[in-house]
Design a protein around this motif. Structure first.
Motif, PDB file in Angstrom:
ATOM      1  N   GLU A 415     -10.012  -2.526   5.197  1.00 29.51           N
ATOM      2  CA  GLU A 415      -9.897  -3.206   3.782  1.00 29.51           C
ATOM      3  C   GLU A 415      -9.248  -3.764   3.589  1.00 29.51           C
ATOM      4  O   GLU A 415      -8.525  -4.922   2.479  1.00 29.51           O
ATOM      5  CB  GLU A 415     -10.273  -1.952   3.140  1.00 29.51           C
ATOM      6  CG  GLU A 415     -11.666  -0.809   2.189  1.00 29.51           C
ATOM      7  CD  GLU A 415     -11.526  -0.871   1.184  1.00 29.51           C
ATOM      8  OE1 GLU A 415     -10.694  -0.459   0.012  1.00 29.51           O
ATOM      9  OE2 GLU A 415     -12.783   0.412   0.924  1.00 29.51           O
ATOM     10  N   HIS A 416      -7.815  -3.905   4.272  1.00 31.87           N
ATOM     11  CA  HIS A 416      -6.380  -5.049   4.063  1.00 31.87           C
ATOM     12  C   HIS A 416      -6.791  -6.141   4.182  1.00 31.87           C
ATOM     13  O   HIS A 416      -8.109  -5.979   5.561  1.00 31.87           O
ATOM     14  CB  HIS A 416      -5.604  -4.006   4.643  1.00 31.87           C
ATOM     15  CG  HIS A 416      -4.716  -3.190   4.209  1.00 31.87           C
ATOM     16  ND1 HIS A 416      -3.976  -3.596   3.060  1.00 31.87           N
ATOM     17  CD2 HIS A 416      -5.180  -1.631   4.034  1.00 31.87           C
ATOM     18  CE1 HIS A 416      -3.976  -1.835   2.421  1.00 31.87           C
ATOM     19  NE2 HIS A 416      -3.820  -1.117   3.586  1.00 31.87           N
ATOM     20  N   ALA A 434      -1.310   7.141   2.810  1.00 32.19           N
ATOM     21  CA  ALA A 434      -1.178   6.080   1.949  1.00 32.19           C
ATOM     22  C   ALA A 434      -1.417   4.757   2.920  1.00 32.19           C
ATOM     23  O   ALA A 434       0.205   4.785   3.671  1.00 32.19           O
ATOM     24  CB  ALA A 434       0.753   5.279   1.306  1.00 32.19           C
ATOM     25  N   ASP A 441      -1.715  -9.751   1.699  1.00 32.76           N
ATOM     26  CA  ASP A 441      -2.552  -8.669   1.197  1.00 32.76           C
ATOM     27  C   ASP A 441      -1.529  -7.917  -0.359  1.00 32.76           C
ATOM     28  O   ASP A 441      -2.824  -7.677  -1.000  1.00 32.76           O
ATOM     29  CB  ASP A 441      -3.096  -7.655   2.138  1.00 32.76           C
ATOM     30  CG  ASP A 441      -3.940  -6.555   1.557  1.00 32.76           C
ATOM     31  OD1 ASP A 441      -4.889  -6.213   2.005  1.00 32.76           O
ATOM     32  OD2 ASP A 441      -3.128  -5.141   1.308  1.00 32.76           O
ATOM     33  N   LYS A 443      -1.282  -5.238  -1.136  1.00 31.40           N
ATOM     34  CA  LYS A 443      -1.903  -4.054  -2.033  1.00 31.40           C
ATOM     35  C   LYS A 443      -1.279  -2.568  -1.132  1.00 31.40           C
ATOM     36  O   LYS A 443      -1.015  -2.724  -0.101  1.00 31.40           O
ATOM     37  CB  LYS A 443      -3.852  -4.230  -1.281  1.00 31.40           C
ATOM     38  CG  LYS A 443      -4.796  -5.107  -2.204  1.00 31.40           C
ATOM     39  CD  LYS A 443      -5.010  -5.161  -3.230  1.00 31.40           C
ATOM     40  CE  LYS A 443      -5.312  -5.918  -3.963  1.00 31.40           C
ATOM     41  NZ  LYS A 443      -5.384  -7.008  -3.157  1.00 31.40           N
ATOM     42  N   LYS A 445      -2.452   1.232  -1.047  1.00 30.60           N
ATOM     43  CA  LYS A 445      -3.736   1.922  -1.022  1.00 30.60           C
ATOM     44  C   LYS A 445      -3.857   3.637  -0.805  1.00 30.60           C
ATOM     45  O   LYS A 445      -2.637   3.857   0.382  1.00 30.60           O
ATOM     46  CB  LYS A 445      -5.132   1.790  -0.291  1.00 30.60           C
ATOM     47  CG  LYS A 445      -5.322  -0.562  -0.170  1.00 30.60           C
ATOM     48  CD  LYS A 445      -6.402  -0.881   0.519  1.00 30.60           C
ATOM     49  CE  LYS A 445      -6.550  -1.982   0.490  1.00 30.60           C
ATOM     50  NZ  LYS A 445      -7.499  -2.533  -0.934  1.00 30.60           N
ATOM     51  N   THR A 446      -4.305   4.525  -1.318  1.00 29.37           N
ATOM     52  CA  THR A 446      -4.085   5.668  -0.467  1.00 29.37           C
ATOM     53  C   THR A 446      -5.854   6.227  -0.400  1.00 29.37           C
ATOM     54  O   THR A 446      -6.963   6.005  -0.603  1.00 29.37           O
ATOM     55  CB  THR A 446      -3.909   6.356  -1.742  1.00 29.37           C
ATOM     56  OG1 THR A 446      -4.693   6.983  -3.127  1.00 29.37           O
ATOM     57  CG2 THR A 446      -2.576   6.218  -2.291  1.00 29.37           C
ATOM     58  N   TRP A 447      -5.979   6.945   0.670  1.00 28.64           N
ATOM     59  CA  TRP A 447      -6.725   6.800   1.119  1.00 28.64           C
ATOM     60  C   TRP A 447      -6.812   8.959   1.739  1.00 28.64           C
ATOM     61  O   TRP A 447      -5.816   8.922   1.678  1.00 28.64           O
ATOM     62  CB  TRP A 447      -6.657   7.041   3.155  1.00 28.64           C
ATOM     63  CG  TRP A 447      -7.420   5.098   2.633  1.00 28.64           C
ATOM     64  CD1 TRP A 447      -5.834   4.979   3.468  1.00 28.64           C
ATOM     65  CD2 TRP A 447      -7.956   4.069   2.951  1.00 28.64           C
ATOM     66  NE1 TRP A 447      -5.869   3.581   3.353  1.00 28.64           N
ATOM     67  CE2 TRP A 447      -6.899   3.357   3.364  1.00 28.64           C
ATOM     68  CE3 TRP A 447      -9.537   3.321   2.467  1.00 28.64           C
ATOM     69  CZ2 TRP A 447      -7.716   1.811   2.831  1.00 28.64           C
ATOM     70  CZ3 TRP A 447      -9.454   3.096   2.485  1.00 28.64           C
ATOM     71  CH2 TRP A 447      -8.992   1.605   2.618  1.00 28.64           C
ATOM     72  N   LYS A 454     -11.449   6.021  -0.026  1.00 29.86           N
ATOM     73  CA  LYS A 454     -10.269   4.998  -0.617  1.00 29.86           C
ATOM     74  C   LYS A 454     -10.368   6.497  -2.157  1.00 29.86           C
ATOM     75  O   LYS A 454     -10.910   6.430  -2.373  1.00 29.86           O
ATOM     76  CB  LYS A 454     -10.225   3.825  -1.034  1.00 29.86           C
ATOM     77  CG  LYS A 454      -9.170   3.343  -1.101  1.00 29.86           C
ATOM     78  CD  LYS A 454      -9.637   2.105  -1.667  1.00 29.86           C
ATOM     79  CE  LYS A 454     -10.248   1.343  -2.386  1.00 29.86           C
ATOM     80  NZ  LYS A 454     -10.368  -0.103  -2.242  1.00 29.86           N
ATOM     81  N   ASN A 456      -7.257   5.527  -4.219  1.00 30.85           N
ATOM     82  CA  ASN A 456      -6.487   4.756  -5.213  1.00 30.85           C
ATOM     83  C   ASN A 456      -5.949   3.631  -4.770  1.00 30.85           C
ATOM     84  O   ASN A 456      -6.055   3.482  -3.153  1.00 30.85           O
ATOM     85  CB  ASN A 456      -5.653   5.085  -5.705  1.00 30.85           C
ATOM     86  CG  ASN A 456      -5.527   4.640  -7.387  1.00 30.85           C
ATOM     87  OD1 ASN A 456      -6.053   3.584  -7.534  1.00 30.85           O
ATOM     88  ND2 ASN A 456      -5.256   5.990  -8.213  1.00 30.85           N
ATOM     89  N   GLU A 457      -6.452   2.846  -5.103  1.00 35.71           N
ATOM     90  CA  GLU A 457      -5.788   1.378  -5.272  1.00 35.71           C
ATOM     91  C   GLU A 457      -4.298   0.533  -5.875  1.00 35.71           C
ATOM     92  O   GLU A 457      -5.119   0.617  -7.200  1.00 35.71           O
ATOM     93  CB  GLU A 457      -6.302   0.048  -4.446  1.00 35.71           C
ATOM     94  CG  GLU A 457      -6.130  -1.177  -3.897  1.00 35.71           C
ATOM     95  CD  GLU A 457      -7.730  -2.116  -3.756  1.00 35.71           C
ATOM     96  OE1 GLU A 457      -7.617  -3.693  -4.068  1.00 35.71           O
ATOM     97  OE2 GLU A 457      -8.500  -1.519  -3.706  1.00 35.71           O
ATOM     98  N   ASP A 459      -2.403  -3.330  -6.581  1.00 35.86           N
ATOM     99  CA  ASP A 459      -1.793  -4.845  -6.670  1.00 35.86           C
ATOM    100  C   ASP A 459      -0.496  -4.769  -6.717  1.00 35.86           C
ATOM    101  O   ASP A 459       0.017  -4.552  -7.752  1.00 35.86           O
ATOM    102  CB  ASP A 459      -2.344  -5.809  -7.181  1.00 35.86           C
ATOM    103  CG  ASP A 459      -2.188  -7.122  -6.436  1.00 35.86           C
ATOM    104  OD1 ASP A 459      -1.216  -7.634  -5.711  1.00 35.86           O
ATOM    105  OD2 ASP A 459      -2.525  -8.534  -6.755  1.00 35.86           O
TER     106      ASP A 459
END
Length: 556
Positions: A415-416, A434, A441, A443, A445-447, A454, A456-457, A459
């Protein structure tokens, strides 16, 4: 009637000004001779204008509109601020302080106007209006109960909570010279009052009473007590570094990782073609080694006794810091080594040649496994020893997760939209990773690697250069480059910005955490190292003397 607009105040404005009354009352006289008496008694509205006759309104009565309903709704609701936008980087602490200030003003204003409780917290906690109500007993104790008479047992009438709004009851002193008129007391206001005068000199107690109860006090006693009471306590984070060190020749390269802190409280820094060690306890600086090439990465082994160093020519060296001597030189890469990560006795390295090499430092071979998953430079590597998983990020914008030293990844996140160098595993929840993207990008993001989804995300508004997950609290520290050269503290899992730390004037590329988990050291292209005291030491957990008796105590 096209000349009228939709504004109700304009539509209800009389055609001409009414005449002044002679007797001082509010009813206006109308000229006689009108054709209809009913039109004279009606409220002002649109009426046809006829030549030679003028009709006056008795008073101006605007139509009830939606504005009145909104005002009524705002009185019964608590004050709040709009939530920050998705790209906002305002401090959460400052935002909460501003919200508390708005709530305090809202509570005091309603108490001054109505003197009663209007709202309750949905979660059952004490609201601001409740706190105003509960200040009554403190005010009585302060006045010294023997010289004061409480005329009622409560500030608020709660005999019928479901009925119409009750009249507030005031605490009044017994002295006649400070008595208020009954109409003012009933209205709950403290602005229009009077005091009687006599020839006696007021006592000290009366003077103390007058500070709270007389007409010169700007607010009601309960409101004053509420304003003087302590509010919610917020976490205090020092936003300036407590130490700044010059770091000449500290490389300003996004793909380098040149600062690391050992478990023995030793900070290693690569400056140009030299590496220095700094003892945080004593402040001593030791020159470890030099090279003819260029240092590109370094990483301490878990025990803190050995330091792995990557170079621009593709070699990896392991130094014994006690002996200050290189004990091994490992080959295998054809280009610079951008990242290193330890998992007990396994040392994993990533390079611009797009390869990941697993090395067992106990065997004579330089490496025992080679992974070629990324299509461009491998710029991020992070082991999670507890779950035996490895995460890698590359200049191809990909994030891979491997189970142990297996050659094929078990998960792939794509996704990045920029290079992924910043990676961090959660030390609090198993399987949470994370990752942060580059300039295109931005961003964070946490997976969840257990489910592959995913979590959370957010900016961040800037290039994410590096990342640390705190050991003491469930928070993430990110360092940023283009175009905000700062550090940001994020709360997990809400991903709200808790604090923003400013001070660097170039990209903050290097980041590391102290052994006790309280201090973060950042390095930037401005050739400085800055020490930030962000976290507190964790409280020691009291362990039971016996497992059996400890379990028995929990059951009881």
């Amino acid at each position: 009637m096209s000349g009228y607009s939709d504004n109700p105040f304009i539509n209800n404005t009389p055609s001409s000004s009414p005449q002044k009354p002679r007797d001082g009352n509010r009813v206006l006289k109308r000229p006689f001779g009108s054709s209809s008496s009913s039109s004279l008694l009606s409220s002002p509205s649109r009426q046809s204008r006829t030549a030679g006759s003028i009709v006056y309104a008795d008073r101006f009565i605007p139509n009830r509109t939606g504005i009145d309903l909104n005002t009524l709704a705002s009185i019964g609701s608590s004050a709040s601020l709009p939530p920050p936008g998705p790209s906002s980087t305002d401090d959460q602490v400052e935002l909460q302080k501003e919200i508390q200030a708005h709530e305090t003003f809202d509570a005091v204003l309603k108490n001054e106007l109505f003197g009663e409780k209007l709202v309750r917290d949905a979660v059952g906690k004490e609201s601001s209006i409740d706190r105003i109500k509960n200040t009554r007993s403190s005010a009585i104790d302060f006045l010294g109960g023997s010289n004061n008479t409480v005329q009622d047992s409560s500030l608020f009438d709660e005999e019928h909570p479901d009925s119409a709004p009750a009249t507030p009851r005031r605490i009044l002193p017994s002295n006649d010279e400070y008595r208020r008129p009954s109409s003012n007391s009933l209205r709950g206001a403290s602005l229009l009052t009077y005091t009687g005068s006599n020839g006696t000199r007021p006592s000290t107690v009366s003077l103390m009473q007058s500070q709270i109860f007389d007409s010169m006090s700007p607010v009601r006693p309960d409101s004053e007590k509420f304003l003087l009471s302590p509010g919610r306590k917020f976490r205090q984070i020092v936003k300036i570094p407590y130490r700044v060190l010059d770091a000449p020749s500290l490389a300003d390269d996004f793909y380098y990782d040149l600062v690391d802190w050992s478990s023995t409280d030793m900070l290693a820094v690569a400056l140009g073609k030299s590496i220095f060690l700094t003892d945080n306890a004593s402040g001593d600086v030791v020159h470890l080694c030099d090279t003819e090439n260029e240092y590109t990465s370094l990483s301490w082994v878990g025990a803190g006794s050995h330091l792995a160093i990557g170079q621009a020519n593709g070699l990896v060296e392991i130094y014994d810091v006690v002996k200050r001597k290189c004990i091994r030189t490992l080959s295998g890469h054809k280009d610079r080594v951008a990242c290193l990560s330890w998992n007990n006795h396994i040392l994993t390295s990533g390079s611009r040649d797009r390869r990941i090499l697993h090395r067992d430092v106990r065997v004579p071979d330089s490496f025992f496994e080679r992974i070629e998953t990324h299509s461009q430079e491998v710029c991020g590597l992070k082991w999670n020893p507890e779950s035996n998983k490895l995460a890698s990020g590359g200049n191809d914008n990909m994030v891979y997760v491997y189970d142990g030293t297996s050659r094929s990844p078990v998960l792939k996140f794509e996704e990045h939209t920029a290079a992924v160098k910043a990676l961090a595993w959660s030390p609090h929840k198993r399987g949470i990773l994370a990752s942060g993207g580059g300039t295109a990008d931005r961003k964070l993001k946490t997976w969840n690697v257990n489910t592959g989804f995913k979590v959370n995300e957010v900016d961040t508004g800037s290039q994410v250069c590096n990342m640390i997950w705190s050991k003491n609290t469930d928070e993430i520290v990110t360092s940023h480059g283009y175009s905000r050269y700062n550090l940001t503290l994020w709360d997990y899992p809400t991903m709200n910005p808790v604090a923003i730390l400013k001070g660097h004037s170039f990209r903050v590329l290097h980041l590391t955490l102290s052994a006790d988990g309280t201090t973060v050291v950042s390095g930037a292209g401005d050739e400085t190292l800055r020490y930030w005291k962000i976290f507190d030491k964790p409280k020691a957990k009291v362990k039971p003397d016996s497992v059996i008796f400890g379990s028995f105590g929990q059951i009881r």
